[in-house]
Motif scaffolding. Structure first.
Motif, PDB file in Angstrom:
ATOM      1  N   TYR A   1       0.834  -1.204   0.000  1.00  0.00           N
ATOM      2  CA  TYR A   1       0.000   0.000   0.000  1.00  0.00           C
ATOM      3  C   TYR A   1       0.867   1.252   0.000  1.00  0.00           C
ATOM      4  O   TYR A   1       1.669   1.465   0.913  1.00  0.00           O
ATOM      5  CB  TYR A   1      -0.926   0.012   1.220  1.00  0.00           C
ATOM      6  CG  TYR A   1      -1.757   1.269   1.347  1.00  0.00           C
ATOM      7  CD1 TYR A   1      -2.650   1.635   0.341  1.00  0.00           C
ATOM      8  CD2 TYR A   1      -1.660   2.082   2.456  1.00  0.00           C
ATOM      9  CE1 TYR A   1      -3.420   2.789   0.456  1.00  0.00           C
ATOM     10  CE2 TYR A   1      -2.428   3.224   2.587  1.00  0.00           C
ATOM     11  CZ  TYR A   1      -3.305   3.570   1.574  1.00  0.00           C
ATOM     12  OH  TYR A   1      -4.073   4.710   1.687  1.00  0.00           O
ATOM     13  N   ARG A  23       0.277   5.020   0.249  1.00  0.00           N
ATOM     14  CA  ARG A  23      -0.746   6.025   0.561  1.00  0.00           C
ATOM     15  C   ARG A  23      -0.627   7.203  -0.413  1.00  0.00           C
ATOM     16  O   ARG A  23       0.480   7.686  -0.689  1.00  0.00           O
ATOM     17  CB  ARG A  23      -0.565   6.520   1.990  1.00  0.00           C
ATOM     18  CG  ARG A  23      -1.677   7.433   2.453  1.00  0.00           C
ATOM     19  CD  ARG A  23      -1.499   7.817   3.893  1.00  0.00           C
ATOM     20  NE  ARG A  23      -2.622   8.610   4.367  1.00  0.00           N
ATOM     21  CZ  ARG A  23      -2.667   9.174   5.557  1.00  0.00           C
ATOM     22  NH1 ARG A  23      -1.650   9.034   6.399  1.00  0.00           N
ATOM     23  NH2 ARG A  23      -3.716   9.890   5.913  1.00  0.00           N
ATOM     24  N   HIS A  50      -0.145  10.678  -1.908  1.00  0.00           N
ATOM     25  CA  HIS A  50       0.659  11.758  -1.367  1.00  0.00           C
ATOM     26  C   HIS A  50       1.039  12.731  -2.476  1.00  0.00           C
ATOM     27  O   HIS A  50       0.841  12.442  -3.658  1.00  0.00           O
ATOM     28  CB  HIS A  50       1.928  11.206  -0.700  1.00  0.00           C
ATOM     29  CG  HIS A  50       2.814  10.472  -1.646  1.00  0.00           C
ATOM     30  ND1 HIS A  50       2.576   9.163  -2.029  1.00  0.00           N
ATOM     31  CD2 HIS A  50       3.934  10.852  -2.305  1.00  0.00           C
ATOM     32  CE1 HIS A  50       3.518   8.776  -2.872  1.00  0.00           C
ATOM     33  NE2 HIS A  50       4.348   9.786  -3.061  1.00  0.00           N
ATOM     34  N   SER A  90      -0.481   8.001  -6.312  1.00  0.00           N
ATOM     35  CA  SER A  90      -0.148   6.749  -5.635  1.00  0.00           C
ATOM     36  C   SER A  90       0.043   5.680  -6.699  1.00  0.00           C
ATOM     37  O   SER A  90      -0.245   5.898  -7.879  1.00  0.00           O
ATOM     38  CB  SER A  90      -1.223   6.334  -4.622  1.00  0.00           C
ATOM     39  OG  SER A  90      -2.433   6.043  -5.257  1.00  0.00           O
ATOM     40  N   PHE A 112       0.932  13.493   3.019  1.00  0.00           N
ATOM     41  CA  PHE A 112       0.005  12.376   2.855  1.00  0.00           C
ATOM     42  C   PHE A 112      -1.438  12.864   2.848  1.00  0.00           C
ATOM     43  O   PHE A 112      -1.798  13.812   3.539  1.00  0.00           O
ATOM     44  CB  PHE A 112       0.213  11.331   3.954  1.00  0.00           C
ATOM     45  CG  PHE A 112       1.485  10.560   3.794  1.00  0.00           C
ATOM     46  CD1 PHE A 112       1.606   9.590   2.814  1.00  0.00           C
ATOM     47  CD2 PHE A 112       2.572  10.816   4.617  1.00  0.00           C
ATOM     48  CE1 PHE A 112       2.788   8.889   2.645  1.00  0.00           C
ATOM     49  CE2 PHE A 112       3.756  10.112   4.459  1.00  0.00           C
ATOM     50  CZ  PHE A 112       3.863   9.155   3.473  1.00  0.00           C
ATOM     51  N   ALA A 138      -7.343   9.406   2.540  1.00  0.00           N
ATOM     52  CA  ALA A 138      -7.024   8.000   2.239  1.00  0.00           C
ATOM     53  C   ALA A 138      -6.561   7.303   3.516  1.00  0.00           C
ATOM     54  O   ALA A 138      -6.031   7.947   4.421  1.00  0.00           O
ATOM     55  CB  ALA A 138      -5.935   7.927   1.175  1.00  0.00           C
ATOM     56  N   GLU A 155      -4.451   5.341   6.313  1.00  0.00           N
ATOM     57  CA  GLU A 155      -3.043   5.356   6.683  1.00  0.00           C
ATOM     58  C   GLU A 155      -2.420   4.006   6.360  1.00  0.00           C
ATOM     59  O   GLU A 155      -3.098   2.980   6.368  1.00  0.00           O
ATOM     60  CB  GLU A 155      -2.895   5.644   8.175  1.00  0.00           C
ATOM     61  CG  GLU A 155      -3.280   7.043   8.558  1.00  0.00           C
ATOM     62  CD  GLU A 155      -3.037   7.325  10.032  1.00  0.00           C
ATOM     63  OE1 GLU A 155      -2.169   6.655  10.643  1.00  0.00           O
ATOM     64  OE2 GLU A 155      -3.726   8.210  10.559  1.00  0.00           O
ATOM     65  N   GLU A 156      -1.118   4.012   6.104  1.00  0.00           N
ATOM     66  CA  GLU A 156      -0.407   2.756   5.877  1.00  0.00           C
ATOM     67  C   GLU A 156      -0.524   1.899   7.132  1.00  0.00           C
ATOM     68  O   GLU A 156      -0.414   2.399   8.247  1.00  0.00           O
ATOM     69  CB  GLU A 156       1.061   3.022   5.558  1.00  0.00           C
ATOM     70  CG  GLU A 156       1.819   1.771   5.203  1.00  0.00           C
ATOM     71  CD  GLU A 156       3.233   2.026   4.727  1.00  0.00           C
ATOM     72  OE1 GLU A 156       3.991   1.049   4.682  1.00  0.00           O
ATOM     73  OE2 GLU A 156       3.586   3.175   4.412  1.00  0.00           O
ATOM     74  N   SER A 177      -3.220   0.500   8.201  1.00  0.00           N
ATOM     75  CA  SER A 177      -4.584   0.503   8.746  1.00  0.00           C
ATOM     76  C   SER A 177      -5.385  -0.661   8.176  1.00  0.00           C
ATOM     77  O   SER A 177      -5.058  -1.187   7.105  1.00  0.00           O
ATOM     78  CB  SER A 177      -5.289   1.823   8.413  1.00  0.00           C
ATOM     79  OG  SER A 177      -5.632   1.862   7.044  1.00  0.00           O
ATOM     80  N   ALA A 221      -6.477  -0.283   4.455  1.00  0.00           N
ATOM     81  CA  ALA A 221      -5.488  -0.126   3.386  1.00  0.00           C
ATOM     82  C   ALA A 221      -5.684  -1.132   2.253  1.00  0.00           C
ATOM     83  O   ALA A 221      -5.640  -0.765   1.072  1.00  0.00           O
ATOM     84  CB  ALA A 221      -4.081  -0.213   3.952  1.00  0.00           C
ATOM     85  N   TYR A 264      -8.619  -0.279   0.189  1.00  0.00           N
ATOM     86  CA  TYR A 264      -8.334   0.875  -0.665  1.00  0.00           C
ATOM     87  C   TYR A 264      -7.603   0.435  -1.937  1.00  0.00           C
ATOM     88  O   TYR A 264      -7.904   0.919  -3.025  1.00  0.00           O
ATOM     89  CB  TYR A 264      -7.519   1.917   0.106  1.00  0.00           C
ATOM     90  CG  TYR A 264      -7.403   3.231  -0.633  1.00  0.00           C
ATOM     91  CD1 TYR A 264      -8.418   4.175  -0.557  1.00  0.00           C
ATOM     92  CD2 TYR A 264      -6.287   3.530  -1.401  1.00  0.00           C
ATOM     93  CE1 TYR A 264      -8.326   5.380  -1.225  1.00  0.00           C
ATOM     94  CE2 TYR A 264      -6.185   4.730  -2.072  1.00  0.00           C
ATOM     95  CZ  TYR A 264      -7.210   5.649  -1.985  1.00  0.00           C
ATOM     96  OH  TYR A 264      -7.115   6.844  -2.660  1.00  0.00           O
TER      97      TYR A 264
END
Length: 163
Positions: free
Chosen positions: A48, A50, A52, A105, A131, A135, A137-138, A140, A143, A146
Motif C-alpha cells: 500500500y 498512501r 501523497h 499513488s 500524505f 485515504a 493510513e499505511e 490501517s 489499506a 483501498y
C-alpha cells in the motif's frame, strides 16, 4: 560503472516479498544528500502506497517501469481520481514524470513489479511528502480495501470510508 543485473533484480524482488511493507528499494545514489536520487523499487500487489504529493516546489519524480505492471493514479485535492494509467513493458507506456504538488499513488498489478525512480535531491524525510487525509493510513485495516478500490474505481470516483 554500476550494472543492475538479473541477480540484483531477483534479490530486490525477494526482499520485497519478504518485507512487511511488501516492497523494497535499492538506492543507487551515494547518500540522501545527493543532488539526484536514483533507486530501484520492487513492489508486490498488496503493498500500500498512501496517496501523497511532494510539497517542495522542485521535487519532481520520474518512474521507469522495468518489470510487471504499475497502476499509477493521480487525484484531485478532494481525493477523487483524476487519471489512472497502467505502466510497464507490456503496456502502451512505461515511463511517467510527476511534477511537484501532484497527488498520486501506485499499485503493483503483478508480483515483482519493479521500477527505477529518479528524483531531485537531497532527500529530506521531514518534508518529502504530504500524505492525503482522505485515504487510509499505511498499516490501517482499510489499506487493503483501498488498494482493491483503486484497481476497480473509475476516473472521477472518490473513496468513501467504511464506517
Amino acid at each position: 560503472m554500476k550494472v543492475f543485473d538479473q541477480s540484483e533484480l531477483a534479490n530486490l524482488n525477494q526482499a520485497a516479498a519478504e518485507s512487511p511493507r511488501r516492497r523494497s528499494n535499492l538506492n543507487w545514489h551515494k547518500d540522501y544528500t545527493a543532488a539526484v536520487q536514483r533507486l530501484f523499487i520492487s513492489m508486490q500487489p498488496d503493498s500500500y502506497v498512501r496517496p501523497h504529493k511532494h510539497v517542495e516546489a522542485n521535487k519532481w519524480e520520474c518512474f521507469v517501469v522495468l518489470q510487471g505492471t504499475l497502476l499509477f493514479v493521480t487525484y484531485k485535492p478532494d481525493g477523487s481520481i483524476l487519471d489512472k494509467i497502467c505502466l510497464g513493458p507490456e503496456q502502451t507506456a512505461s515511463v511517467v514524470e510527476i511534477p511537484p504538488g501532484v497527488w498520486h499513488s501506485t499499485v503493483a498489478l503483478q508480483a515483482n513489479t519493479t521500477f527505477f525512480e529518479i528524483k531531485e535531491g537531497p532527500y529530506t524525510p521531514i518534508n518529502d511528502k504530504g500524505f492525503a487525509s482522505w485515504a487510509p493510513e499505511e498499516g490501517s485495516p482499510e489499506a487493503q480495501d483501498y488498494i482493491q478500490w483503486l484497481i476497480d474505481a473509475k476516473v472521477t470516483e472518490c473513496w468513501s470510508r467504511a464506517d
